[in-house]
Design a protein around this motif. Structure first.
Motif, short mmCIF file in Angstrom:
data_model
loop_
_atom_site.label_atom_id
_atom_site.label_comp_id
_atom_site.label_asym_id
_atom_site.label_seq_id
_atom_site.Cartn_x
_atom_site.Cartn_y
_atom_site.Cartn_z
N LEU A 142 0.83 -1.22 0.00
CA LEU A 142 0.00 0.00 0.00
C LEU A 142 0.86 1.26 0.00
N LEU A 143 2.00 1.20 0.68
CA LEU A 143 2.90 2.36 0.66
C LEU A 143 3.37 2.64 -0.77
N VAL A 144 3.70 1.57 -1.50
CA VAL A 144 4.12 1.76 -2.90
C VAL A 144 2.98 2.37 -3.71
N LEU A 145 1.79 1.83 -3.52
CA LEU A 145 0.66 2.33 -4.31
C LEU A 145 0.32 3.78 -3.94
N ASP A 146 0.36 4.08 -2.64
CA ASP A 146 0.08 5.46 -2.22
C ASP A 146 1.13 6.42 -2.75
N THR A 147 2.38 5.99 -2.67
CA THR A 147 3.47 6.83 -3.17
C THR A 147 3.33 7.04 -4.67
N ALA A 148 2.98 5.95 -5.37
CA ALA A 148 2.79 6.06 -6.81
C ALA A 148 1.67 7.05 -7.13
N HIS A 149 0.66 7.05 -6.30
CA HIS A 149 -0.46 7.97 -6.50
C HIS A 149 0.02 9.42 -6.45
N LEU B 177 1.83 -2.20 -10.85
CA LEU B 177 1.12 -1.24 -11.70
C LEU B 177 -0.27 -1.75 -12.04
N ASP B 178 -0.42 -3.05 -12.12
CA ASP B 178 -1.75 -3.61 -12.35
C ASP B 178 -2.65 -3.34 -11.14
N ALA B 179 -2.11 -3.57 -9.95
CA ALA B 179 -2.91 -3.32 -8.75
C ALA B 179 -3.25 -1.84 -8.64
N TYR B 180 -2.29 -1.02 -9.00
CA TYR B 180 -2.52 0.44 -8.98
C TYR B 180 -3.65 0.82 -9.93
N THR B 181 -3.61 0.21 -11.11
CA THR B 181 -4.65 0.50 -12.11
C THR B 181 -6.02 0.03 -11.61
N ARG C 2 -6.97 -0.31 -8.54
CA ARG C 2 -7.39 0.53 -7.43
C ARG C 2 -7.95 1.86 -7.93
N ARG C 3 -7.31 2.40 -8.94
CA ARG C 3 -7.79 3.66 -9.50
C ARG C 3 -9.16 3.51 -10.12
N ARG C 4 -9.31 2.42 -10.88
CA ARG C 4 -10.56 2.25 -11.59
C ARG C 4 -11.71 1.80 -10.68
N LEU C 5 -11.38 0.98 -9.71
CA LEU C 5 -12.44 0.34 -8.92
C LEU C 5 -12.60 0.94 -7.54
N THR D 147 -7.98 -0.87 -19.96
CA THR D 147 -7.06 0.01 -19.23
C THR D 147 -5.66 -0.10 -19.79
N ILE D 148 -5.55 -0.64 -20.99
CA ILE D 148 -4.24 -1.06 -21.49
C ILE D 148 -3.27 0.12 -21.64
N VAL D 149 -3.77 1.23 -22.16
CA VAL D 149 -2.90 2.40 -22.32
C VAL D 149 -2.59 3.01 -20.95
N GLU D 150 -3.62 3.06 -20.12
CA GLU D 150 -3.47 3.60 -18.77
C GLU D 150 -2.41 2.81 -17.98
N GLN D 151 -2.39 1.50 -18.19
CA GLN D 151 -1.41 0.66 -17.49
C GLN D 151 0.01 1.14 -17.79
N VAL D 152 0.25 1.51 -19.04
CA VAL D 152 1.59 1.95 -19.41
C VAL D 152 1.96 3.22 -18.65
N ALA D 153 1.03 4.18 -18.62
CA ALA D 153 1.30 5.43 -17.90
C ALA D 153 1.50 5.16 -16.42
N ASN D 154 0.66 4.31 -15.86
CA ASN D 154 0.79 3.99 -14.44
C ASN D 154 2.11 3.31 -14.13
N GLY D 155 2.64 2.60 -15.12
CA GLY D 155 3.90 1.90 -14.92
C GLY D 155 5.01 2.86 -14.51
N VAL D 156 5.04 4.05 -15.11
CA VAL D 156 6.09 5.01 -14.77
C VAL D 156 5.93 5.48 -13.33
#
Lengths: 317, 436, 204
Positions: A16-23, A140-144, A146-149, A285-294
């Protein structure tokens, strides 16, 4: 934790820290000036034994936006193709003062080997090792998801995720199963029996051979790339039969809930595991996944190099 | 202990043959002269070895050693490999044929045999290849190798399986003419393409391609039926699975002339070690599950598996330190085999020392048709003897091994027992735990 | 996994929060009423120095600087009768001590929609200590835009500057020893307002 080798290394709080930081990283990436000075003077080496332009540029963008110096070391056309051993290459990188080594390798376990060997002093980030794991892809998949759902917060408790396709050879599937279980999601692997590993029943997920039975309940459908060469190894009779039984076309997608999303780690085989109209639909979410990857890789590099997972460092302080 | 290597008579004072009551074993002129009451033997000019508390066994015989010479002298030579053997208590080893060039002609087997004689640390019985170049297509000149100075009796394509059923049948039949045996490396090739470790739940998690038990068992089942059909003798190398044990048990009950070996590592280590991805644990056949280990130990105790054979497989460091998939399979075994037998078989109560002598000396010598080895410790028999101190426990130090390679999976592990002395036809090859 | 506890102050040694600390060596240096008065005074000063609130933007530095910025904005808005843009500026990614202590979770950066270009930006923080946080904030602000001018408001200035930085508006100057911690408690985070002084470190 100094390295990120397996998605299973992350506790729920760490994930969750990784995902929050990524956010937050993603928020900073909305600005005109995207670059942050955080890793100024640090060196990140991308050590790629396998061609993967998308993953490499994603890590490269992440490191550069944090102001790290990036050295790309590709096995092709390098000393590696002249027979230099993994160890000698690692020692060379160490001599260059790598603070982090992002390693992609066709051999399962290569990242762990590098992390455990003591050949390099910096952090090792697994960017995909053979058919073992690809933890930043799972993040990045989990991040995506979480964002969508989940509006970008909390874990994924109770979310139903179907991972469909060549699980046997998929590092993405392995990392996703581990991370999604940590985050509380209910994962179902869907594949022909030939493409499921022996012993999959001991994994923290369910297994089904029937995609149509799984789709109506799924919040997420993640399709894995099916390599055509698997046909010659008799994993399935033909691409056409695979598509008929396990491909996600518009008709099948109609069985999904309105809110369900469709994911693919790329690169896609349009017309095999996923129909073009599904890949290009609102659900995708395929394009979004790429952006979220960064953003996710920025978070991983920042937290690893900053020692966020390293309890011994806190005590020194 | 005082000993001078020059004297030709040795009194092993207070040694306990097969772990039994202490006696004085007198070795003279290459033979056991007598087993006298403890403390009573004396002979003019004899060297007395204080063997108080030491177990005396017939010199060990290894059915499965890779000496790497010719071809990979950087990994092992006949000289270093046989030194390792002597230090491990062996007086004879079978040198596998997968050298470069392959031991598929009388010339190569005679060369290896002669190098063994010159080194003098233990007898070297070359194994001949079954097929030319281990290619699995044409029979090698088995008769020529049998008739050579090396007197080859064991033939194996070890490292590769003789998977062609017709070729296997012919080989089994052909070697009957000179009482030979085919030692099969049982591995169905198609089922194990690219295989990296035991196939099971762990291989799935680790993403390493699996080597399923059935790939071994299917070949053993076929081969015992072939051996029965043509009335030949079959030996199965490095049995590694519970299922293989069941097939062998059935075959022996049916009276089929089959023998089998298991490696020390398959009696001690299991597949969980692969989770480190440290290639020192990569071996072929792979380390299996814990239940396989238990079944193999029981099979040795029951005699279904006839012999413990090391599959000593030295590899240069660069072949054992990189990525798992790119590393060569194999482990050192000669210098630790007896210790592992003690830990896995004796200390578990499965075998007594007489049983150890049977599985590590008597039966392998019989399978390899080595007349002068594996004989009982009694007057008139060849003086091939090993003295072992079972009370010692030592950590394995790879740097202290005589082998030229360092790929022992036991580095840092504490193992019981220590070979104190080894005698080859009455001559010490090891004294005080060091080369004599 | 370590994150600095949210109750810890940035410019002080990270340590356990001491909201319930009743030790005799903990001293209250500002009461709730004094904090309130200080903020009102700062609000007036900001208006006075800035010649009105027209192009004013308040940016709080997380965590407690944000709460203080919001309170200042409220007061200024009530004096002026129109809302003042207020936001937050996380400086974590701009700090110079990443090698010295564990990375922490990022706080929110929220720049008001009107942006900062050409505006008078007042950075708001609770304690001014070494000045490194403010330096990081100035760098962070560079990446957001180009204000007309930047000022600094702090509730407490405890001295011990390591950089040539000073505050434009100070609630209270509190001379401290390096062996002391300044602990700012605000109702939004800690249930009540107070500024405490207590010995640093110690396994309390």
């Amino acid at each position: 934790m100094r390295h990120l080798v397996s998605a299973g290394d992350l506790s729920r709080d760490e994930a969750l820290l990784v995902l929050d930081t990524a956010h937050e990283m993603a928020g900073l990436q909305q600005r005109e000036i995207k670059k942050l000075p955080t890793l100024r003077g640090r060196t990140v080496v991308n050590l790629f034994y396998e061609d993967s332009t998308r993953t490499r540029i994603s890590f490269e963008a992440a490191a550069k936006r944090l102001s790290a110096d990036v050295i790309n070391f590709s096995a092709k056309g390098s000393s590696v193709s002249k027979g230099e051993s993994f160890k000698d290459t690692a020692l060379t990188l160490q001599a260059m003062g790598a603070d982090a080594v992002v390693v992609r390798h066709s051999a399962s376990g290569a990242a762990q080997r590098l992390a455990a060997s003591g050949w390099v002093g910096g952090s090792v980030v697994n960017a995909g090792d053979g058919t073992h794991e690809h933890p930043t892809q799972a993040l990045l998949d989990a991040y995506t998801m979480r964002r969508r759902l989940n509006a970008g917060t909390g874990d994924l408790a109770g979310r139903r995720v179907a991972i469909v396709g060549d699980v046997l050879h998929s590092r993405v599937a392995r990392s996703n199963v581990l991370l999604l279980a940590t985050l509380g999601a209910d994962v179902t692997l869907v594949a022909p029996p030939t493409l499921l590993p022996i012993g999959v029943e001991s994994w923290p997920c369910a297994v089904s051979y029937d995609l149509d039975a799984v789709l109506p309940k799924a919040d997420v459908v993640m399709l894995l790339r099916v390599q055509r060469e698997r046909m010659s190894e008799a994993y399935f009779p033909s691409a056409r039969e695979y598509t008929r039984r396990y491909g996600l076309d518009a008709t099948r997608a109609a069985a999904l809930q309105d809110s369900a999303i469709v994911m693919h780690p790329g690169p896609m085989n349009r017309g095999v595991e996923i129909a073009a109209e599904v890949a290009d639909s609102e659900r995708s979410t395929i394009v979004e996944q790429v952006a979220n990857g960064v953003s996710v890789r920025m978070a991983v590099l920042y937290l690893l190099l900053g020692g966020a997972f390293d309890t011994s460092k806190e005590q020194q302080r | 202990m005082s000993a001078s290597a020059n004297s030709s008579t040795f009194i092993l004072r207070g040694a306990r043959p097969y772990g039994g009551d202490p006696v004085d074993l007198v070795l003279r002129d290459g033979a056991v002269a007598e087993a006298a009451a403890a403390g009573t033997a004396s002979a003019a000019g004899a060297t007395v070895v204080d063997a108080d508390g030491l177990v005396a066994l017939p010199g060990l015989v290894d059915l499965h050693t890779h000496l790497r010479e010719p071809g990979r002298e950087d990994a092992e030579t006949v000289e270093t490999g046989t030194q390792a053997a002597a230090l491990g208590g062996f007086t004879a080893v079978h040198a596998m044929a997968n050298t470069d060039p392959v031991a598929d002609t009388a010339g190569v087997v005679e060369q290896v045999w002669r190098l063994g004689r010159e080194a003098g640390h233990c007898d070297v019985a070359p194994v001949g290849a079954v097929t030319v170049g281990l290619g699995g297509e044409r029979l090698a000149e088995l008769g020529a190798m049998a008739d050579s100075a090396a007197r080859v009796r064991v033939f194996s394509d070890d490292g590769k399986c003789v998977s062609d059923a017709v070729l296997m049948r012919r080989a089994l039949e052909y070697v009957k003419a000179f009482d030979g045996v085919i030692a099969q490396h049982a591995q169905e090739p198609r089922l194990t393409e690219g295989a990296q470790m035991n196939e099971g739940a762990l291989s799935g998690v680790l993403g390493l391609r699996g080597w399923p038990s059935v790939a071994e068992e299917a070949v053993i089942a076929r081969d015992v039926l072939l051996a029965q059909h043509v009335g030949s003798r079959l030996h199965v190398c490095h049995v590694s699975t519970k299922g293989s044990v069941e097939i062998l048990r059935l075959a022996k009950e049916r009276g089929i002339d089959v023998t089998a070996e298991v490696t020390p590592h398959h009696l001690l280590l299991d597949e969980s070690l692969a989770a480190s991805y440290d290639p020192v644990y990569k071996v072929n056949p792979p380390l299996r599950g814990k239940d396989d280990v238990q079944a193999l130990r029981q099979a040795v105790a029951d005699g279904v598996i006839d012999a413990v054979a090391t599959d000593h497989a030295p590899h240069a460091a660069e072949d054992k330190e990189g990525e798992w998939a790119n590393a060569l399979p194999g482990m050192l075994g000669l210098e630790t085999a007896l210790a592992i037998a003690q830990e896995a078989l004796v200390e578990t109560g499965l075998l007594d020392w007489a049983g150890v002598a049977d599985r590590l000396s008597t039966r392998p010598a019989r399978i390899g048709r080595l007349a002068g080895h594996g004989r009982p410790l009694r007057a008139g028999e060849p003086a091939n003897v090993v003295l072992v101190d079972p009370a010692v426990r030592r950590a394995v130090d790879p740097g202290a091994l005589a082998s030229r390679s360092r790929n022992t999976p036991y580095a840092g592990r504490t193992l019981p027992g220590r070979v104190v002395a080894t005698f080859l036809r009455g001559r010490p090859t090891v004294l005080d735990g060091a080369l004599a | 996994m370590t994150t600095v506890p949210s109750a810890g102050r940035r410019d002080v040694e990270p340590g356990p929060a001491a909201a319930e600390d009743r030790d005799a060596d903990v001293r209250t240096v500002l009461t709730a009423a004094e904090i309130d008065r200080s903020l009102s005074r700062i609000a007036h000063e900001v208006l006075e120095r800035g010649k009105g609130g027209d192009d004013l933007v308040l940016l709080g530095i997380p965590t407690r600087g944000v709460a203080l910025a919001r309170r200042l904005a409220q007061r200024i808005a009530s004096f002026e009768g129109s809302p003042v843009p207020v936001g937050s500026l996380d400086v974590t990614m701009y700090r110079d001590d990443l090698r010295l202590r564990p990375a922490r979770a990022l706080e929110r950066t929220e720049i008001p929609a009107s942006g900062v270009d050409g505006k008078l930006v007042v950075l708001v923080d609770d304690v001014l200590f070494s000045g490194r946080t403010v330096r990081a904030a100035l760098t962070a602000l560079d990446d957001v835009g180009r204000p007309r001018a930047v000022q600094l408001a702090v509730l407490v200035d405890r001295g011990h500057r390591e950089l040539p930085i000073r505050a434009d508006y100070v609630g209270k100057n509190i001379p401290t020893s390096l062996r002391e911690n300044v602990l700012v408690q605000l109702a939004e985070h800690d249930g009540a307002d107070a500024v405490l002084l207590r010995p640093a470190g110690g396994a309390r």
